[in-house]
Design a protein around this motif. Structure first.
Motif, PDB file in Angstrom:
ATOM      1  N   ARG A   1       3.744  11.141  -5.382  1.00  0.00           N
ATOM      2  CA  ARG A   1       2.767  11.511  -4.346  1.00  0.00           C
ATOM      3  C   ARG A   1       1.363  11.563  -4.926  1.00  0.00           C
ATOM      4  NH1 ARG A   1       3.296  16.449   0.098  1.00  0.00           N
ATOM      5  NH2 ARG A   1       2.227  15.300   1.764  1.00  0.00           N
ATOM      6  N   ASN A   2       0.444  10.902  -4.219  1.00  0.00           N
ATOM      7  CA  ASN A   2      -0.958  10.923  -4.615  1.00  0.00           C
ATOM      8  C   ASN A   2      -1.533  12.292  -4.266  1.00  0.00           C
ATOM      9  OD1 ASN A   2      -3.838  10.644  -4.576  1.00  0.00           O
ATOM     10  ND2 ASN A   2      -3.603   8.433  -4.425  1.00  0.00           N
TER      11      ASN A   2
ATOM     12  N   TYR B   1       2.401   8.401  -0.556  1.00  0.00           N
ATOM     13  CA  TYR B   1       3.409   8.142  -1.580  1.00  0.00           C
ATOM     14  C   TYR B   1       3.303   6.700  -2.073  1.00  0.00           C
ATOM     15  CZ  TYR B   1       5.668  12.546  -0.287  1.00  0.00           C
ATOM     16  OH  TYR B   1       5.931  13.864  -0.055  1.00  0.00           O
ATOM     17  N   ARG B   2       3.500   6.525  -3.357  1.00  0.00           N
ATOM     18  CA  ARG B   2       3.474   5.200  -3.969  1.00  0.00           C
ATOM     19  C   ARG B   2       4.711   5.031  -4.851  1.00  0.00           C
ATOM     20  NH1 ARG B   2      -0.551   8.044  -6.933  1.00  0.00           N
ATOM     21  NH2 ARG B   2       0.000   8.300  -9.155  1.00  0.00           N
ATOM     22  N   PRO B   3       5.054   3.791  -5.256  1.00  0.00           N
ATOM     23  CA  PRO B   3       6.220   3.583  -6.112  1.00  0.00           C
ATOM     24  C   PRO B   3       6.054   4.279  -7.460  1.00  0.00           C
ATOM     25  CG  PRO B   3       5.495   1.512  -5.141  1.00  0.00           C
ATOM     26  CD  PRO B   3       4.431   2.517  -4.850  1.00  0.00           C
TER      27      PRO B   3
ATOM     28  N   ALA C   1       0.843  -1.194   0.000  1.00  0.00           N
ATOM     29  CA  ALA C   1       0.000   0.000   0.000  1.00  0.00           C
ATOM     30  C   ALA C   1       0.879   1.244   0.000  1.00  0.00           C
ATOM     31  CB  ALA C   1      -0.913   0.012   1.229  1.00  0.00           C
ATOM     32  N   GLU C   2       0.258   2.378  -0.318  1.00  0.00           N
ATOM     33  CA  GLU C   2       0.958   3.652  -0.236  1.00  0.00           C
ATOM     34  C   GLU C   2       1.333   3.931   1.218  1.00  0.00           C
ATOM     35  OE1 GLU C   2      -1.400   5.936  -3.873  1.00  0.00           O
ATOM     36  OE2 GLU C   2      -2.040   6.239  -1.791  1.00  0.00           O
TER      37      GLU C   2
ATOM     38  N   ALA D   1      10.822  11.267  -3.739  1.00  0.00           N
ATOM     39  CA  ALA D   1       9.936  11.715  -4.816  1.00  0.00           C
ATOM     40  C   ALA D   1      10.708  12.577  -5.814  1.00  0.00           C
ATOM     41  CB  ALA D   1       8.760  12.494  -4.234  1.00  0.00           C
ATOM     42  N   GLU D   2      11.577  13.463  -5.313  1.00  0.00           N
ATOM     43  CA  GLU D   2      12.368  14.326  -6.190  1.00  0.00           C
ATOM     44  C   GLU D   2      13.309  13.513  -7.078  1.00  0.00           C
ATOM     45  OE1 GLU D   2      14.252  16.893  -3.411  1.00  0.00           O
ATOM     46  OE2 GLU D   2      12.574  18.322  -3.315  1.00  0.00           O
TER      47      GLU D   2
END
Length: 258
Positions: free
Chosen positions: A52-53, A59-61, A19-20, A45-46
């Protein structure tokens, strides 16, 4: 921890939860300070590891990780995935691990990962055992229906003997079916003092729908060495590895709801 160790811990948490994750998840599950959790997620993320949702802010892959997972899947046979899982479990617990396959009514050892514990149970590749009296065998048999199991053993279960004396394992077909239902419910199998007296093992099976392969891997240790709670904890860790493999190859046993 280094940034690499921290990022790895985040990805492992995401894989385990399927899951996120949010900053709160990192704080609660990884004991990470809020400032560190926020900074790590932002940096990942950067760098293109996470996305990011915009709705949930979790956050997700990223697609980069998805592309890499396809590369791993294409280049890594199922047996290597199981062996790698045993390497990680062996480092964590120090117990011996096996990868096995069903052959007729027997389960046959394909790979062995020796443990580091002073007391350890060992059999060699090619060794055959009664499938119904082992954790690897029962985890594989549990994928069949009760009718298929009854057809497999039309005359019931043979009596297992060691030095001429009967040893453990389910004595009747009904007893086996009951154990197999437990395996389906828990998604892991436990065998203690059965096909191998003095040995306890916990195992899970995974199957690749594309190749048709179906394998089981387990951890073994001397029976009575560990309390029941610790055996259950190891079994759940083995199952978590099996679930990751199963989901990566699209195994319905692991992708379908319980």
């Amino acid at each position: 921890m280094s940034i690499l160790e921290t990022a790895t811990a985040v990805l492992r948490l995401m894989a385990a939860r399927q899951a996120e994750v949010t900053m709160t998840d990192l704080v609660e599950r990884l004991d990470m300070p809020k400032s560190t959790a926020s900074r790590v997620l932002k940096q990942m993320a950067e760098e293109g590891l996470l996305v990011r949702n915009p709705t949930t802010l979790a956050y997700r892959p990223s697609l980069l990780l998805l592309e890499l997972s396809h590369l791993v899947r294409a280049s890594t046979p199922l047996i290597e995935m199981c062996a790698q899982a045993l390497d990680e479990l062996g480092q964590e617990y120090g117990h011996t691990g096996y990868v096995s396959v069903l052959d007729g009514d027997d389960v046959v050892v394909l790979r062995v990962r020796p443990g580091s514990q002073a007391l350890r149970a060992m059999t060699n590749p090619g060794h055959r055992l009664a499938s119904w009296a082992t954790s690897t065998g029962r985890s594989l048999l549990a994928r069949e229906t009760d009718d298929q199991i009854r057809a497999r053993f039309p005359d019931g279960l043979p009596t297992l003997r060691e030095n001429g004396q009967p040893i453990g394992g389910p004595a009747t077909l009904d007893a086996l079916l009951k154990k197999l239902q437990t395996v389906r419910d828990l998604r892991y199998a436990v065998a203690e003092n059965e096909a191998l007296s003095g040995v306890c093992s916990v195992g899970c099976a995974v199957a690749d729908p594309n190749s048709g392969e179906c394998l089981s891997f387990c951890m073994t240790f001397p029976a009575a060495m560990l309390p029941a709670a610790e055996i259950q904890a190891i079994a759940q860790r083995v199952a978590s590895h099996a679930e990751l493999i199963g989901r990566s190859v699209g195994d319905p046993f692991w992708t379908s709801p319980r």
